[in-house]
Scaffold this motif. Structure first.
Motif, PDB file in Angstrom:
ATOM      1  N   SER A 102      -8.631  -4.826  -7.864  1.00  0.00           N
ATOM      2  CA  SER A 102      -8.776  -3.482  -7.310  1.00  0.00           C
ATOM      3  C   SER A 102     -10.044  -3.329  -6.490  1.00  0.00           C
ATOM      4  N   SER A 103     -10.581  -4.447  -5.997  1.00  0.00           N
ATOM      5  CA  SER A 103     -11.752  -4.344  -5.128  1.00  0.00           C
ATOM      6  C   SER A 103     -11.346  -3.751  -3.780  1.00  0.00           C
ATOM      7  N   GLY A 104     -12.337  -3.374  -2.977  1.00  0.00           N
ATOM      8  CA  GLY A 104     -12.035  -2.699  -1.720  1.00  0.00           C
ATOM      9  C   GLY A 104     -11.533  -1.297  -2.000  1.00  0.00           C
ATOM     10  N   SER A 105     -10.533  -0.871  -1.249  1.00  0.00           N
ATOM     11  CA  SER A 105     -10.029   0.494  -1.384  1.00  0.00           C
ATOM     12  C   SER A 105      -8.738   0.576  -2.176  1.00  0.00           C
ATOM     13  N   CYS A 106      -8.288  -0.548  -2.775  1.00  0.00           N
ATOM     14  CA  CYS A 106      -7.031  -0.527  -3.525  1.00  0.00           C
ATOM     15  C   CYS A 106      -7.138   0.451  -4.687  1.00  0.00           C
ATOM     16  N   GLY A 107      -6.269   1.433  -4.710  1.00  0.00           N
ATOM     17  CA  GLY A 107      -6.267   2.423  -5.769  1.00  0.00           C
ATOM     18  C   GLY A 107      -7.184   3.597  -5.535  1.00  0.00           C
ATOM     19  N   ASP A 108      -7.826   3.640  -4.365  1.00  0.00           N
ATOM     20  CA  ASP A 108      -8.695   4.787  -4.082  1.00  0.00           C
ATOM     21  C   ASP A 108      -7.877   6.071  -3.997  1.00  0.00           C
ATOM     22  N   GLY A 109      -8.431   7.138  -4.483  1.00  0.00           N
ATOM     23  CA  GLY A 109      -7.720   8.412  -4.433  1.00  0.00           C
ATOM     24  C   GLY A 109      -6.726   8.517  -5.572  1.00  0.00           C
ATOM     25  N   THR A 110      -5.562   9.088  -5.305  1.00  0.00           N
ATOM     26  CA  THR A 110      -4.589   9.313  -6.378  1.00  0.00           C
ATOM     27  C   THR A 110      -3.704   8.120  -6.700  1.00  0.00           C
ATOM     28  N   PRO A 111      -3.448   7.143  -5.796  1.00  0.00           N
ATOM     29  CA  PRO A 111      -2.656   5.989  -6.219  1.00  0.00           C
ATOM     30  C   PRO A 111      -3.425   5.157  -7.248  1.00  0.00           C
ATOM     31  N   THR A 112      -2.688   4.385  -8.019  1.00  0.00           N
ATOM     32  CA  THR A 112      -3.301   3.403  -8.899  1.00  0.00           C
ATOM     33  C   THR A 112      -3.204   2.036  -8.242  1.00  0.00           C
ATOM     34  N   CYS A 113      -4.024   1.083  -8.709  1.00  0.00           N
ATOM     35  CA  CYS A 113      -4.005  -0.283  -8.175  1.00  0.00           C
ATOM     36  C   CYS A 113      -3.674  -1.247  -9.304  1.00  0.00           C
ATOM     37  N   TRP A 156       0.824  -1.210   0.000  1.00  0.00           N
ATOM     38  CA  TRP A 156       0.000   0.000   0.000  1.00  0.00           C
ATOM     39  C   TRP A 156       0.857   1.258   0.000  1.00  0.00           C
ATOM     40  N   THR A 157       0.213   2.371  -0.234  1.00  0.00           N
ATOM     41  CA  THR A 157       0.914   3.645  -0.225  1.00  0.00           C
ATOM     42  C   THR A 157      -0.032   4.768   0.195  1.00  0.00           C
ATOM     43  N   ASP A 158       0.524   5.806   0.772  1.00  0.00           N
ATOM     44  CA  ASP A 158      -0.239   7.032   1.007  1.00  0.00           C
ATOM     45  C   ASP A 158       0.435   8.211   0.304  1.00  0.00           C
ATOM     46  N   THR A 159       1.233   7.875  -0.703  1.00  0.00           N
ATOM     47  CA  THR A 159       1.923   8.879  -1.504  1.00  0.00           C
ATOM     48  C   THR A 159       1.154   9.118  -2.800  1.00  0.00           C
ATOM     49  N   PRO A 160       0.835  10.351  -3.121  1.00  0.00           N
ATOM     50  CA  PRO A 160       0.083  10.631  -4.348  1.00  0.00           C
ATOM     51  C   PRO A 160       0.799  10.113  -5.593  1.00  0.00           C
ATOM     52  N   PHE A 161       0.006   9.587  -6.517  1.00  0.00           N
ATOM     53  CA  PHE A 161       0.476   9.138  -7.834  1.00  0.00           C
ATOM     54  C   PHE A 161       1.434   7.947  -7.750  1.00  0.00           C
ATOM     55  N   ASP A 162       1.433   7.252  -6.617  1.00  0.00           N
ATOM     56  CA  ASP A 162       2.193   6.019  -6.467  1.00  0.00           C
ATOM     57  C   ASP A 162       1.279   4.850  -6.855  1.00  0.00           C
TER      58      ASP A 162
END
Length: 366
Positions: free
Chosen positions: A269-280, A109-115
């Motif tokens: 990508s089910s759940g929250s994977c890729g939510d927001g700016t990261p991709t999944c 996982w990541t909390d870094t934008p565009f990661d």
């Protein structure tokens, strides 16, 4: 008749005593179980954690949520306890034992934008152990998995030197349960693995992190993301209905629930994977028989598990007496016994590895 029975009983008792004495004499090596061997050399593992989501950095088993479906492990992270586990497997030649260890996280996982992030994550290491006449042998070096790069380390006094790959550092060991254990460290979020003290967590009191200690039986849940003493239980990759069994069962199928293809877990990508700016990314986590360094030449995908003697022979010089064929290698044995060969390979099998050649590395005795 009675005298004969008594005499036979006495001979049996004397023989048992003699055998016990002989097998416990210094220099007389006993044959350990694979679990005993894995526990003796297992890492003391420094896991960096991130306060944004501590649980995303806890190690556990693939089926922590009670099933073998790869596409719901991300989703179920907060719904089940994350008891600590690590997987191991053992292969053996006449001169060495090779132990792979791998640590599973349900999320990369990541909390870094565009990661980028992905479901499931399994990274680990290879321990190279010389059979030196003692019960558990001597650790000569390790090779760790840091995403698509492998890092090599040797303990002080090891005879191993640079081969086709450079040695990246000196391995630190620490005594635990009366045996020396290598210290490893794993980053938060992405979980790349190297030898301690690389990375952001070395056990300091002001740092977020967990120190995991190996156990044959006990799998604890961390009290928090700052727990300094958590036991992880060792699981044999070859256990019945385990990781390897599921791979074999799905090796020729494109509709399995655990694997997308050979050596790669299913993940979506089910759940929250890729939510927001990261991709999944889908189907992005690999098993030891799918690990690959992106630039290590003639060592190919999955050889850390499938053919660790070859990887070791390429990576290091100074090996001395070194056998590259196997008296035990369940990966190769099971593939052969399932009827796989160069004309019938599992779906996604690495094209650079000739399966018949690999099977030809098996032998019955030294």
């Amino acid at each position: 008749m009675i005298f004969k029975k008594v005499l036979l009983m006495a001979i049996g008792v004397i023989g048992a005593i003699a055998l016990s004495i002989l097998t416990n004499l210094p220099g007389i090596a006993q044959t350990p179980t694979d679990l005993d061997l894995a526990a003796y050399h297992a890492p003391i593992h420094y896991q960096d954690t991130d306060s944004t989501k501590y649980s995303g950095d806890y190690i556990t088993q693939f089926n922590y949520d009670g099933d073998w479906r790869g596409t719901n492990n991300w989703d179920n992270l907060s719904a089940y306890p994350l008891n600590a586990h690590a997987y191991y497997s053992v292969a053996e030649t006449c001169t060495h034992r090779f132990i792979t260890y791998s640590f599973f996280h349900p999320q990369d996982w990541t909390d870094t934008p565009f990661d980028q992030e992905h479901e499931n994550d399994l990274e680990g290491l290879l321990a190279i152990v010389r059979k030196d006449g003692t019960t558990f042998g001597k650790l000569e070096g390790i090779v760790t998995v840091f995403h698509t790069d492998f890092y090599s380390y040797t303990p002080a006094g090891s005879s191993l030197t640079n081969g086709a790959e450079n040695i990246d550092g000196t391995l630190t060991t620490s005594s635990y349960n009366s045996s020396p254990h290598p210290l490893t460290t794993q980053e938060a979020k992405g979980h790349g693995l190297r030898a301690w003290p690389a990375g952001n967590f070395n056990g300091g009191s002001t740092q977020d992190g967990i120190i995991y200690y190996p156990s044959k039986t006990t799998a604890e849940v961390p009290a928090s993301g700052n727990d300094r003493n958590v036991l992880y239980s060792l699981i044999d990759v070859f256990a019945s209905s385990g990781l390897w069994q599921h791979q074999l069962d799905e090796a020729s199928s494109s509709t399995g629930i655990t694997y997308a293809t050979w050596g790669t877990f299913k993940g979506d990508s089910s759940g929250s994977c890729g939510d927001g700016t990261p991709t999944c990314a889908n189907n992005s986590a690999n098993t030891p028989w799918g690990w690959d360094d992106s630039n290590d030449g003639a060592v190919y995908r999955g050889e850390m598990a499938l053919d660790p003697a070859h990887l070791t022979d390429v990576y290091f010089n100074g090996l001395g007496n070194f056998d590259t064929t196997y008296i035990r290698n369940r990966y190769i044995q099971d593939l052969r016994d399932r009827g796989y060969n160069s004309s019938n390979v599992p779906l996604g099998w690495p094209t650079q590895i000739n399966l018949n050649t690999l099977i030809g590395k098996l032998k019955n005795q030294c």
